[in-house]
Design an enzyme around this catalytic site. Structure first.
Site, PDB file in Angstrom:
ATOM      1  N   CYS A 173       0.817  -1.219   0.000  1.00  0.00           N
ATOM      2  CA  CYS A 173       0.000   0.000   0.000  1.00  0.00           C
ATOM      3  C   CYS A 173       0.852   1.270   0.000  1.00  0.00           C
ATOM      4  O   CYS A 173       1.027   1.919   1.035  1.00  0.00           O
ATOM      5  CB  CYS A 173      -0.985   0.043   1.161  1.00  0.00           C
ATOM      6  SG  CYS A 173      -2.227   1.316   0.853  1.00  0.00           S
ATOM      7  N   CYS A 188      -5.865   1.857  -4.265  1.00  0.00           N
ATOM      8  CA  CYS A 188      -5.362   2.485  -3.049  1.00  0.00           C
ATOM      9  C   CYS A 188      -6.301   3.631  -2.671  1.00  0.00           C
ATOM     10  O   CYS A 188      -6.319   4.661  -3.351  1.00  0.00           O
ATOM     11  CB  CYS A 188      -3.951   3.012  -3.327  1.00  0.00           C
ATOM     12  SG  CYS A 188      -3.164   3.643  -1.847  1.00  0.00           S
TER      13      CYS A 188
HETATM   14  C1  LIG Z   1      -0.848   0.378   7.154  1.00  0.00           C
HETATM   15  C2  LIG Z   1      -1.358  -0.423   5.997  1.00  0.00           C
HETATM   16  C3  LIG Z   1      -2.334   0.118   5.178  1.00  0.00           C
HETATM   17  C4  LIG Z   1      -2.819  -0.592   4.098  1.00  0.00           C
HETATM   18  N1  LIG Z   1      -3.819  -0.040   3.356  1.00  0.00           N
HETATM   19  C5  LIG Z   1      -4.371  -0.744   2.337  1.00  0.00           C
HETATM   20  C6  LIG Z   1      -5.498  -0.231   1.622  1.00  0.00           C
HETATM   21  O1  LIG Z   1      -5.996   0.858   1.908  1.00  0.00           O
HETATM   22  N2  LIG Z   1      -6.012  -0.973   0.625  1.00  0.00           N
HETATM   23  C7  LIG Z   1      -5.514  -2.203   0.309  1.00  0.00           C
HETATM   24  O2  LIG Z   1      -6.027  -2.846  -0.599  1.00  0.00           O
HETATM   25  N3  LIG Z   1      -4.436  -2.722   0.958  1.00  0.00           N
HETATM   26  C8  LIG Z   1      -3.866  -2.027   1.980  1.00  0.00           C
HETATM   27  N4  LIG Z   1      -2.813  -2.578   2.687  1.00  0.00           N
HETATM   28  C9  LIG Z   1      -2.105  -3.769   2.167  1.00  0.00           C
HETATM   29  C10 LIG Z   1      -2.754  -5.105   2.472  1.00  0.00           C
HETATM   30  O3  LIG Z   1      -3.023  -5.242   3.835  1.00  0.00           O
HETATM   31  C11 LIG Z   1      -1.833  -6.215   1.991  1.00  0.00           C
HETATM   32  O4  LIG Z   1      -1.435  -5.970   0.662  1.00  0.00           O
HETATM   33  C12 LIG Z   1      -2.501  -7.587   2.068  1.00  0.00           C
HETATM   34  O5  LIG Z   1      -2.780  -7.909   3.410  1.00  0.00           O
HETATM   35  C13 LIG Z   1      -1.636  -8.654   1.417  1.00  0.00           C
HETATM   36  O6  LIG Z   1      -2.150  -9.936   1.643  1.00  0.00           O
HETATM   37  P1  LIG Z   1      -1.173 -11.206   1.700  1.00  0.00           P
HETATM   38  O7  LIG Z   1      -2.041 -12.372   1.916  1.00  0.00           O
HETATM   39  O8  LIG Z   1      -0.260 -11.180   0.538  1.00  0.00           O
HETATM   40  O9  LIG Z   1      -0.251 -10.915   2.965  1.00  0.00           O
HETATM   41  P2  LIG Z   1      -0.711 -10.821   4.500  1.00  0.00           P
HETATM   42  O10 LIG Z   1      -2.154 -10.467   4.593  1.00  0.00           O
HETATM   43  O11 LIG Z   1       0.276  -9.916   5.151  1.00  0.00           O
HETATM   44  O12 LIG Z   1      -0.554 -12.297   5.032  1.00  0.00           O
HETATM   45  C14 LIG Z   1       0.665 -13.001   5.113  1.00  0.00           C
HETATM   46  C15 LIG Z   1       0.476 -14.101   6.135  1.00  0.00           C
HETATM   47  O13 LIG Z   1       1.579 -14.997   6.078  1.00  0.00           O
HETATM   48  C16 LIG Z   1       1.890 -15.381   7.396  1.00  0.00           C
HETATM   49  N5  LIG Z   1       3.292 -15.828   7.413  1.00  0.00           N
HETATM   50  C17 LIG Z   1       4.416 -15.095   7.264  1.00  0.00           C
HETATM   51  N6  LIG Z   1       5.499 -15.873   7.347  1.00  0.00           N
HETATM   52  C18 LIG Z   1       5.044 -17.125   7.558  1.00  0.00           C
HETATM   53  C19 LIG Z   1       5.687 -18.385   7.720  1.00  0.00           C
HETATM   54  N7  LIG Z   1       7.013 -18.505   7.701  1.00  0.00           N
HETATM   55  N8  LIG Z   1       4.918 -19.478   7.901  1.00  0.00           N
HETATM   56  C20 LIG Z   1       3.562 -19.398   7.901  1.00  0.00           C
HETATM   57  N9  LIG Z   1       2.902 -18.238   7.771  1.00  0.00           N
HETATM   58  C21 LIG Z   1       3.640 -17.109   7.588  1.00  0.00           C
HETATM   59  C22 LIG Z   1       1.655 -14.141   8.234  1.00  0.00           C
HETATM   60  O14 LIG Z   1       1.481 -14.447   9.591  1.00  0.00           O
HETATM   61  C23 LIG Z   1       0.402 -13.582   7.581  1.00  0.00           C
HETATM   62  O15 LIG Z   1      -0.765 -14.046   8.190  1.00  0.00           O
HETATM   63  C24 LIG Z   1      -2.306  -1.893   3.815  1.00  0.00           C
HETATM   64  C25 LIG Z   1      -1.348  -2.453   4.646  1.00  0.00           C
HETATM   65  C26 LIG Z   1      -0.879  -1.732   5.737  1.00  0.00           C
HETATM   66  C27 LIG Z   1       0.143  -2.358   6.644  1.00  0.00           C
END
Ligand SMILES: Cc1cc2nc3c(=O)[nH]c(=O)nc-3n(C[C@H](O)[C@H](O)[C@H](O)COP(=O)(O)OP(=O)(O)OC[C@H]3O[C@@H](n4cnc5c(N)ncnc54)[C@H](O)[C@@H]3O)c2cc1C
Length: 436
Positions: A187, A365
Site C-alpha cells: 500500500c 489504493c
Molecule cells: C498500514 C497499511 C495500510 C494498508 N492499506 C491498504 C489499503 O488501503 N487498501 C488495500 O487494498 N491494501 C492495503 N494494505 C495492504 C494489504 O493489507 C496487503 O497488501 C494484504 O494484506 C496482502 O495480503 P497477503 O495475503 O499477501 O499478505 P498478509 O495479509 O500480510 O498475510 C501473510 C500471512 O503470512 C503469514 N506468514 C508469514 N510468514 C510465515 C511463515 N514462515 N509461515 C507461515 N505463515 C507465515 C503471516 O502471519 C500472515 O498471516 C495496507 C497495509 C498496511 C500495513
C-alpha cells in the site's frame, strides 16, 4: 440438526487430524496446501474448500490473530480502534479446513514438501504460497528499540500502530515527519495518508499553526500514477505540507527526537531533522522463506506468471499477494482480484487444461486525505487508471471515505475471506456499460 451433526464430526476430525497422524515429527499430506493465512491465504483456502472439499485443504499459519491491515491507517489517526481490526484466526479459517498452527521454515518444491518450525514435514500435491512480505524496521539504525520512546509510531505493524495515535495526540509544536523507504512497500499510499490525517487532526485541535508537516520520501514522485499524483500535489500545496523527494530515513535517535535522512541523489549527504512526531514506514522485502527457496526470482520474490499466477518453473505451485513478483502495487485490493484469477487457473490445471483467465494487474489504493475524504486510486499493470465508478475518482469524495471506512471492512470479512469477492471487475463493466 444434520448440519450441526456434520459440523461436530468435522470439528472432531479436525482436532484428531487425518488418519495416521500423531503429534510428533511425521509426514502429513494434503492435496492443496496453503502457506500463509493472511488475506490471500484465507480467501484462497475458502475457494479451494469449495473446489476440492475441506478435507483436502490445509493452511499453515502461526498467528492466533488475523488483522485487516488497511484499517490501521485509521487506527493510527484515532478514527478506529485496533480491536476492530482483528479477529481470531480460528474464526476466519473456513470450517473443516485443517489449520496447521506453525511457521513454515522451508519449502522444497522438488520433493513437494514443506517443513515447519516444530520439525514436521507436510507434503502436497498443489501448493499456494501466500506468505506476504517482510518488514525490516531493523534496517534503520536505532529501530526497533526506538519505539520504546514516545513521539514515534508506525501504522505498519500491530505493535506500533497505536503509538502513532499517541504521538499525534501528544503533539505540541515542531516538526511532524512522515517517511517512505527505499524499497517496494505494501500500500504505497499509506505512508502519506497518515500525513493528511495528522494535518486534519492538528487543524481540528488548533495546533496546526505550530506544526511543520514534512513528508520525506525516497521516491522521485509523490505517487506513481500521474492522474492521482496531480490531485495530491494540489492538496499538499493547499495545506502547506512540505514534500521532500529522494530522502531516505537511515537512523532514528529516539532519545533525542532526531531522524537522519540520506539524499539518494547525492551519496554521502545526510540531514538531521528534529521531530515532535515521527511516522516511520519501514523498509520491506521478500518473505525470507520464499527468498531462501528455489521458488524465488533473483530479487527474492515468488516467481510467478503475471497472467495466471502459476509458478514459472513448478507448475503445481501458485502464488498470491505481497510475496509474489507480480509487477503491480501490493495491496489487499490486488489480492481480491487475484483470487478470482487464481481460482480459475487452478481449476484449469486440475483438469489438465490451459489457464485462460488473464490478470490485468488491477490494484487499488484509497488515498485518505482527511477524516471524511478519499481519492480512490485504481489502476492496472500499465499504470493506467481502471476506475470502478463512472465519476472522476481523482477528486476527493466523502462517499469514497465511507467506502474505505465502512464498506470495505465488511467486504473483507464477509466477502473476500469467504472466497466470495474477487474484486470490482464485474461492477466496473456494469457501471461503464461494458466499455471497460
Ligand atoms: C498500514 C497499511 C495500510 C494498508 N492499506 C491498504 C489499503 O488501503 N487498501 C488495500 O487494498 N491494501 C492495503 N494494505 C495492504 C494489504 O493489507 C496487503 O497488501 C494484504 O494484506 C496482502 O495480503 P497477503 O495475503 O499477501 O499478505 P498478509 O495479509 O500480510 O498475510 C501473510 C500471512 O503470512 C503469514 N506468514 C508469514 N510468514 C510465515 C511463515 N514462515 N509461515 C507461515 N505463515 C507465515 C503471516 O502471519 C500472515 O498471516 C495496507 C497495509 C498496511 C500495513
Amino acid at each position: 440438526a444434520v448440519r450441526l451433526f456434520s459440523l461436530l464430526i468435522g470439528r472432531m476430525m479436525q482436532e484428531a487430524g487425518p488418519p495416521g497422524w500423531t503429534s510428533t515429527a511425521c509426514l502429513r499430506h494434503y492435496k492443496m496446501l496453503v502457506v500463509g493465512g493472511g488475506s490471500g491465504g484465507i480467501s484462497m483456502s475458502a475457494r479451494m474448500k469449495r473446489m476440492l472439499g475441506a478435507e483436502n485443504v490445509a493452511v499453515v499459519e502461526p498467528s492466533e490473530m488475523h488483522y485487516y491491515q488497511p484499517i490501521w491507517t485509521l487506527v493510527g489517526a484515532g478514527a478506529k480502534t485496533l480491536t476492530s481490526s482483528g479477529r481470531s484466526t480460528a474464526s476466519v479459517m473456513p470450517s473443516g479446513v485443517k489449520w496447521v498452527k506453525s511457521k513454515v521454515q522451508e519449502i522444497n518444491p522438488d520433493t513437494n514438501t514443506v517443513r515447519t518450525d516444530d520439525g514436521n514435514e507436510i507434503s502436497y500435491e498443489y501448493l499456494i504460497v501466500a506468505l506476504g512480505l517482510q518488514l525490516h524496521f531493523e534496517k534503520i539504525k536505532g529501530l526497533p528499540e526506538g519505539f520504546e520512546h514516545p513521539k514515534i509510531g508506525s501504522n505498519y505493524s500491530v505493535q506500533t500502530v497505536e503509538k502513532t495515535w499517541k504521538a499525534l495526540q501528544d503533539f505540541k509544536e515542531g516538526n511532524a515527519v512522515f517517511t517512505f523507504p527505499n524499497t517496494p512497500v505494501k500500500c504505497a499510499g499509506a505512508p502519506q495518508k497518515i500525513m493528511y490525517l495528522s494535518d486534519a487532526f492538528l487543524r481540528k485541535t488548533g495546533k496546526r499553526a505550530k506544526a511543520n508537516i514534512i513528508y520525506n520520501t525516497s521516491l522521485p514522485v509523490l505517487f506513481g500514477i500521474k492522474k492521482y499524483a496531480d490531485s495530491l500535489w494540489d492538496i499538499v500545496k493547499q495545506r502547506d505540507l512540505q514534500v521532500n523527494l529522494r530522502q531516505n530515513l537511515i537512523e532514528v535517535r529516539a532519545d533525542k527526537q532526531e531522524a537522519v535522512f540520506e539524499n539518494l541523489d547525492k551519496p554521502g549527504e545526510t540531514k538531521v531533522l528534529e521531530y515532535e512526531m515521527l511516522h516511520v514506514t519501514p523498509p520491506m522485502g521478500p518473505n525470507l522463506v520464499v527468498q531462501g527457496s528455489p521458488l524465488a526470482d533473483e530479487a527474492g520474490w515468488l516467481d510467478v506468471n503475471k497472467d495466471n499466477l502459476q509458478h514459472k518453473r513448478y507448475p503445481n505451485v501458485f502464488g498470491i499477494g505481497d510475496c509474489t513478483n507480480l509487477p503491480t502495487a501490493k495491496t489487499g485490493a490486488a489480492v481480491a482480484a487475484q483470487t478470482a484469477i487464481l481460482n480459475s487457473t487452478i481449476s484449469k490445471v486440475l483438469k489438465n487444461e490451459k489457464p485462460d483467465k488473464i490478470y490485468d494487474g488491477y490494484t487499488s489504493c484509497p488515498l485518505v486525505t482527511s477524516y471524511n475524504t478519499v481519492i480512490l486510486a485504481e489502476f492496472d499493470y500499465n499504470g493506467q487508471p481502471l476506475e470502478t465508478f463512472p465519476i472522476n475518482q481523482a477528486k476527493e469524495r466523502r462517499t469514497m471515505y465511507h467506502m474505505k471506512a465502512d464498506v470495505m471492512p465488511h467486504l473483507y470479512w464477509h466477502g473476500l475471506l469467504r472466497g466470495l469477492w474477487g474484486g470490482p471487475g464485474p461492477y466496473r463493466k456494469l457501471f461503464h456499460l461494458g466499455m471497460k
